[in-house]
Scaffold this motif. Structure first.
Motif, PDB file in Angstrom:
ATOM      1  N   TYR A 236       0.832  -1.086  -0.004  1.00 15.70           N
ATOM      2  CA  TYR A 236      -0.021  -0.048   0.036  1.00 15.70           C
ATOM      3  C   TYR A 236       0.884   1.277  -0.005  1.00 15.70           C
ATOM      4  O   TYR A 236       0.245   2.312  -0.066  1.00 15.70           O
ATOM      5  CB  TYR A 236      -0.965   0.213   1.081  1.00 15.70           C
ATOM      6  CG  TYR A 236      -2.092  -0.700   1.193  1.00 15.70           C
ATOM      7  CD1 TYR A 236      -2.113  -2.339   1.408  1.00 15.70           C
ATOM      8  CD2 TYR A 236      -3.347  -0.297   0.687  1.00 15.70           C
ATOM      9  CE1 TYR A 236      -3.252  -2.973   1.064  1.00 15.70           C
ATOM     10  CE2 TYR A 236      -4.766  -1.080   0.614  1.00 15.70           C
ATOM     11  CZ  TYR A 236      -4.413  -2.506   0.794  1.00 15.70           C
ATOM     12  OH  TYR A 236      -5.658  -3.348   0.623  1.00 15.70           O
ATOM     13  N   TRP A 241       2.867  -0.859  -8.159  1.00 12.04           N
ATOM     14  CA  TRP A 241       1.797  -1.871  -8.254  1.00 12.04           C
ATOM     15  C   TRP A 241       0.336  -1.067  -8.562  1.00 12.04           C
ATOM     16  O   TRP A 241      -0.502  -2.051  -8.861  1.00 12.04           O
ATOM     17  CB  TRP A 241       1.838  -2.589  -6.946  1.00 12.04           C
ATOM     18  CG  TRP A 241       2.829  -3.178  -6.259  1.00 12.04           C
ATOM     19  CD1 TRP A 241       3.323  -2.816  -4.847  1.00 12.04           C
ATOM     20  CD2 TRP A 241       3.986  -3.880  -7.031  1.00 12.04           C
ATOM     21  NE1 TRP A 241       4.415  -3.266  -4.759  1.00 12.04           N
ATOM     22  CE2 TRP A 241       5.138  -3.871  -6.056  1.00 12.04           C
ATOM     23  CE3 TRP A 241       4.035  -4.095  -8.138  1.00 12.04           C
ATOM     24  CZ2 TRP A 241       6.110  -4.364  -6.330  1.00 12.04           C
ATOM     25  CZ3 TRP A 241       5.357  -4.934  -8.472  1.00 12.04           C
ATOM     26  CH2 TRP A 241       6.539  -4.987  -7.408  1.00 12.04           C
ATOM     27  N   TRP A 242       0.079   0.026  -8.422  1.00 12.23           N
ATOM     28  CA  TRP A 242      -1.180   0.645  -8.687  1.00 12.23           C
ATOM     29  C   TRP A 242      -1.595   0.986  -9.904  1.00 12.23           C
ATOM     30  O   TRP A 242      -0.763   1.930 -10.465  1.00 12.23           O
ATOM     31  CB  TRP A 242      -1.524   1.540  -7.320  1.00 12.23           C
ATOM     32  CG  TRP A 242      -1.483   1.102  -6.115  1.00 12.23           C
ATOM     33  CD1 TRP A 242      -0.267   0.636  -5.388  1.00 12.23           C
ATOM     34  CD2 TRP A 242      -2.394   0.380  -5.276  1.00 12.23           C
ATOM     35  NE1 TRP A 242      -0.616   0.006  -4.180  1.00 12.23           N
ATOM     36  CE2 TRP A 242      -1.758  -0.205  -4.054  1.00 12.23           C
ATOM     37  CE3 TRP A 242      -3.795   0.560  -5.489  1.00 12.23           C
ATOM     38  CZ2 TRP A 242      -2.517  -0.763  -3.073  1.00 12.23           C
ATOM     39  CZ3 TRP A 242      -4.466  -0.024  -4.309  1.00 12.23           C
ATOM     40  CH2 TRP A 242      -3.763  -0.810  -3.393  1.00 12.23           C
ATOM     41  N   GLY A 246      -5.929   3.943  -8.630  1.00 10.93           N
ATOM     42  CA  GLY A 246      -6.015   3.484  -7.562  1.00 10.93           C
ATOM     43  C   GLY A 246      -5.214   3.734  -6.610  1.00 10.93           C
ATOM     44  O   GLY A 246      -5.477   4.199  -5.334  1.00 10.93           O
ATOM     45  N   TRP A 247      -4.075   4.280  -7.062  1.00  7.93           N
ATOM     46  CA  TRP A 247      -2.961   5.160  -6.260  1.00  7.93           C
ATOM     47  C   TRP A 247      -3.653   6.157  -5.420  1.00  7.93           C
ATOM     48  O   TRP A 247      -3.293   6.783  -4.517  1.00  7.93           O
ATOM     49  CB  TRP A 247      -1.697   5.371  -6.827  1.00  7.93           C
ATOM     50  CG  TRP A 247      -0.772   5.833  -6.214  1.00  7.93           C
ATOM     51  CD1 TRP A 247      -0.016   7.332  -6.218  1.00  7.93           C
ATOM     52  CD2 TRP A 247      -0.031   5.363  -4.938  1.00  7.93           C
ATOM     53  NE1 TRP A 247       0.984   7.312  -5.250  1.00  7.93           N
ATOM     54  CE2 TRP A 247       0.949   6.153  -4.399  1.00  7.93           C
ATOM     55  CE3 TRP A 247       0.025   3.972  -4.297  1.00  7.93           C
ATOM     56  CZ2 TRP A 247       1.769   5.834  -3.627  1.00  7.93           C
ATOM     57  CZ3 TRP A 247       0.627   3.890  -3.270  1.00  7.93           C
ATOM     58  CH2 TRP A 247       1.656   4.588  -2.886  1.00  7.93           C
ATOM     59  N   VAL A 250      -5.778   5.257  -2.570  1.00  2.37           N
ATOM     60  CA  VAL A 250      -5.160   4.982  -1.576  1.00  2.37           C
ATOM     61  C   VAL A 250      -4.686   5.988  -0.572  1.00  2.37           C
ATOM     62  O   VAL A 250      -4.753   6.111   0.585  1.00  2.37           O
ATOM     63  CB  VAL A 250      -3.768   4.114  -1.972  1.00  2.37           C
ATOM     64  CG1 VAL A 250      -2.597   4.000  -0.904  1.00  2.37           C
ATOM     65  CG2 VAL A 250      -4.187   2.702  -2.603  1.00  2.37           C
ATOM     66  N   TYR A 293      -9.328  -2.131  -7.577  1.00  2.00           N
ATOM     67  CA  TYR A 293      -7.947  -1.372  -7.375  1.00  2.00           C
ATOM     68  C   TYR A 293      -6.934  -2.269  -6.484  1.00  2.00           C
ATOM     69  O   TYR A 293      -5.829  -2.490  -6.982  1.00  2.00           O
ATOM     70  CB  TYR A 293      -7.841   0.043  -6.856  1.00  2.00           C
ATOM     71  CG  TYR A 293      -8.697   1.147  -7.445  1.00  2.00           C
ATOM     72  CD1 TYR A 293      -8.765   1.255  -9.019  1.00  2.00           C
ATOM     73  CD2 TYR A 293      -9.375   2.111  -6.875  1.00  2.00           C
ATOM     74  CE1 TYR A 293      -9.243   2.158  -9.744  1.00  2.00           C
ATOM     75  CE2 TYR A 293     -10.278   2.938  -7.552  1.00  2.00           C
ATOM     76  CZ  TYR A 293     -10.198   3.174  -8.871  1.00  2.00           C
ATOM     77  OH  TYR A 293     -10.836   3.823  -9.693  1.00  2.00           O
ATOM     78  N   GLU A 294      -7.342  -2.653  -5.534  1.00  2.00           N
ATOM     79  CA  GLU A 294      -6.617  -3.336  -4.596  1.00  2.00           C
ATOM     80  C   GLU A 294      -6.217  -4.788  -5.205  1.00  2.00           C
ATOM     81  O   GLU A 294      -5.002  -5.178  -5.227  1.00  2.00           O
ATOM     82  CB  GLU A 294      -7.115  -3.598  -3.096  1.00  2.00           C
ATOM     83  CG  GLU A 294      -6.974  -2.343  -2.392  1.00  2.00           C
ATOM     84  CD  GLU A 294      -8.236  -2.285  -1.296  1.00  2.00           C
ATOM     85  OE1 GLU A 294      -9.377  -2.313  -1.575  1.00  2.00           O
ATOM     86  OE2 GLU A 294      -7.991  -2.013  -0.169  1.00  2.00           O
ATOM     87  N   SER A 296      -6.223  -5.542  -8.291  1.00  2.00           N
ATOM     88  CA  SER A 296      -5.364  -5.399  -9.380  1.00  2.00           C
ATOM     89  C   SER A 296      -4.018  -5.192  -9.095  1.00  2.00           C
ATOM     90  O   SER A 296      -2.945  -5.817  -9.572  1.00  2.00           O
ATOM     91  CB  SER A 296      -5.727  -4.241 -10.282  1.00  2.00           C
ATOM     92  OG  SER A 296      -7.213  -4.373 -10.657  1.00  2.00           O
ATOM     93  N   ALA A 297      -3.764  -4.393  -7.717  1.00  2.00           N
ATOM     94  CA  ALA A 297      -2.253  -4.109  -7.507  1.00  2.00           C
ATOM     95  C   ALA A 297      -1.771  -5.424  -6.853  1.00  2.00           C
ATOM     96  O   ALA A 297      -0.630  -5.845  -7.164  1.00  2.00           O
ATOM     97  CB  ALA A 297      -2.579  -3.083  -6.308  1.00  2.00           C
ATOM     98  N   TRP A 301       1.675  -7.213  -8.248  1.00  2.00           N
ATOM     99  CA  TRP A 301       2.722  -7.600  -7.203  1.00  2.00           C
ATOM    100  C   TRP A 301       3.326  -9.025  -7.330  1.00  2.00           C
ATOM    101  O   TRP A 301       4.261  -9.370  -7.321  1.00  2.00           O
ATOM    102  CB  TRP A 301       2.228  -7.157  -5.652  1.00  2.00           C
ATOM    103  CG  TRP A 301       3.258  -7.677  -4.811  1.00  2.00           C
ATOM    104  CD1 TRP A 301       4.215  -6.872  -4.560  1.00  2.00           C
ATOM    105  CD2 TRP A 301       2.896  -8.563  -3.762  1.00  2.00           C
ATOM    106  NE1 TRP A 301       4.710  -7.648  -3.153  1.00  2.00           N
ATOM    107  CE2 TRP A 301       4.314  -8.731  -3.005  1.00  2.00           C
ATOM    108  CE3 TRP A 301       2.181  -9.612  -3.865  1.00  2.00           C
ATOM    109  CZ2 TRP A 301       4.261  -9.608  -1.688  1.00  2.00           C
ATOM    110  CZ3 TRP A 301       2.147 -10.666  -2.780  1.00  2.00           C
ATOM    111  CH2 TRP A 301       3.346 -10.746  -1.916  1.00  2.00           C
ATOM    112  N   HIS A 427     -13.743   1.378  -7.196  1.00  2.00           N
ATOM    113  CA  HIS A 427     -13.068   1.889  -5.710  1.00  2.00           C
ATOM    114  C   HIS A 427     -14.050   1.140  -4.673  1.00  2.00           C
ATOM    115  O   HIS A 427     -13.840   1.274  -3.569  1.00  2.00           O
ATOM    116  CB  HIS A 427     -13.202   3.163  -5.710  1.00  2.00           C
ATOM    117  CG  HIS A 427     -14.531   3.676  -5.556  1.00  2.00           C
ATOM    118  ND1 HIS A 427     -15.426   4.349  -6.871  1.00  2.00           N
ATOM    119  CD2 HIS A 427     -15.543   3.798  -4.627  1.00  2.00           C
ATOM    120  CE1 HIS A 427     -16.740   4.443  -6.646  1.00  2.00           C
ATOM    121  NE2 HIS A 427     -16.646   4.381  -4.985  1.00  2.00           N
TER     122      HIS A 427
END
Ligand SMILES: [Fe+2]
Length: 441
Positions: A236, A241-242, A246-247, A250, A293-294, A296-297, A301, A427
């Motif tokens: 995070y 990764w985002w 998404g970033w 975050v 978003y999470e 996908s991140a 990763w 989101h």
């Protein structure tokens, strides 16, 4: 009404976030939906209350003015008692109306609206579970049954051959790898009971061919343990990764973990209907309450990606001879508590990975149906040849949302199918959303 039974009056009326609705609203809104059927098709039906039409309409422009969604928790009237009386009134009138339909010429049209009303109600039953979790979480006295233990280790990815694939609902006959026939309302045995396989929303149709490259898909959903590693690796805190959006989320929302995760003395804990648990004690359960978003991140990763909805559906429907598709990962039989973790299991939580070996597909992919809705990379758009069957139900949402597949522990058994397309914004994470990863071969 069984779901809300443990609530106190005060619980029914408040709204804890703009995205959730007070339980009282769901109770009235699902009856409002049936009242629209009575208003259109029951000659001489008198509206119960103009005020209720305003308060209990959700988003239907065609049914007139309505309260704004974020304001559903700003009114104490109608009271809970009045809402239940409204519900009983509509139920009673609907039963009488259904009795009067025998032999009536347009009964097919009316019955398809009634079926839609029942499917709509099941969608709201699931939303009610999300909203009660947001409202009360472990303060809610849910009638929780013990989860079955994990009985097999589920590892690795399944390699699946590409080629042409029939995507979508073909009338509930499983597809058989041939061109679709639409036989809604009756399954192969002529059974008219409400199975999930003899109904589909318009957005699951028509079945059509798509071409897939060879791909691999995780045999298990991503677990809390897997996700904890991503968090502990600074996932995070690392923009790489985002997605850009998404970033931004975050940083704006200060996300450090999925929704309902709490940091206590340096240890990640997960709060759910049964209490507050160290994440490590739930390491082998599917992760839930993550946004697109999470998901996908995390996938980036690990060097993987999310599956497309066609890849997901192929994995969920492939039979042993690889050319014919089946209705569910395990075959054509309807879901039951031995194969899946759906609402009837009464767990109020995802089950450990490997707890439902009877529900796996021919490649050893577990828990595709039930437990958590699974994010895909696919945009929620109409299939080629889509025809809207109900105004303002699905078609007006075909923009800016992502498709999720497979149902969750809050989905009723007769509501879910392998072809079911759920959709949320990238989101959102108050619903029971998880994922599994895929790669090319
Ligand atoms: Fe609704």
């Amino acid at each position: 009404m069984q779901i809300v039974a443990p609530l106190e009056n005060e619980d029914y009326v408040i709204q804890t976030a703009e995205f959730m609705s007070p339980p009282r609203w769901h109770i009235g809104h699902t009856s409002w939906f049936f009242e629209t059927v009575l208003r259109a098709h029951q000659p001489g039906y008198k509206v119960y209350s103009e005020d209720y039409l305003f308060y209990f309409n959700s988003y239907y422009e065609g049914f007139g003015a309505r309260i704004e969604r974020p304001k559903r928790g700003t009114k104490s009237r109608p009271t809970v008692k009045e809402t239940v009386a409204y519900r009983n009134h509509v139920d009673e009138r609907m039963l009488r109306f259904l009795d009067s339909l025998n032999g009536v010429s347009n009964s097919e049209i009316v019955l398809s609206l009634v079926r839609l009303g029942l499917e709509h109600e099941m969608q709201h039953q699931e939303l009610l579970v999300y909203d009660i979790k947001h409202l009360l979480c472990d303060q809610f006295d849910a009638p929780i049954k013990p989860a079955p233990p994990s009985s097999v280790k589920v590892e690795g990815m399944a390699d699946i051959e590409g080629g042409l694939f029939w995507l979508g609902y073909d009338g509930g006959n499983g597809g058989r790898g041939s061109s679709p026939t639409v036989r809604e309302g009756v399954d192969e045995s002529g059974d008219k009971a409400p199975h999930s396989k003899n109904f589909a929303f318009d957005n699951e149709k028509p079945a059509h061919q798509v071409f897939l490259q060879d791909f691999a898909i995780d045999r298990a959903p991503v677990s809390n343990g897997d996700f904890l590693e991503f968090i502990n690796d600074g996932g995070y805190q690392n923009f790489r990764w985002w997605f850009s959006e998404g970033w931004e989320a975050v940083n704006r929302e200060q996300w450090q973990a999925p929704l309902y995760w709490e940091l206590h003395d340096g240890q990640w804990m997960i709060r759910d209907f049964s209490g507050l648990h160290p994440a490590a004690n739930k390491a082998y359960e599917p992760v839930s309450h993550v946004s697109f978003y999470e998901a996908s991140a995390f996938a980036k990763w690990t060097g993987k990606r999310l599956p497309t909805e066609a890849e997901w559906e192929k994995a969920a429907c492939l039979g042993p001879d690889k050319s014919a598709r089946r209705l569910f990962p395990w075959g054509d039989e309807s879901p039951d508590t031995a194969k899946t973790n759906l609402f009837e299991n009464g767990l109020w939580s995802p089950a450990p990975i490997g707890a439902f070996p009877d529900g796996q597909n021919v490649y050893g992919c577990h828990q595709m149906i039930g437990d958590v809705w699974e994010w895909t990379t696919s945009d929620y758009v109409p299939y080629p040849g889509f025809k809207s069957e109900f105004d303002e139900y699905n078609d007006k949402w075909f923009v800016n949302q992502k498709v999720l597949r497979g149902g969750s522990f809050a989905t009723p058994q007769i509501h879910i199918r392998s072809t079911y397309r759920n959709f949320f914004h990238a989101h959102e994470r108050w619903m029971v959303s998880g994922f599994r990863c895929a790669t090319g071969l």
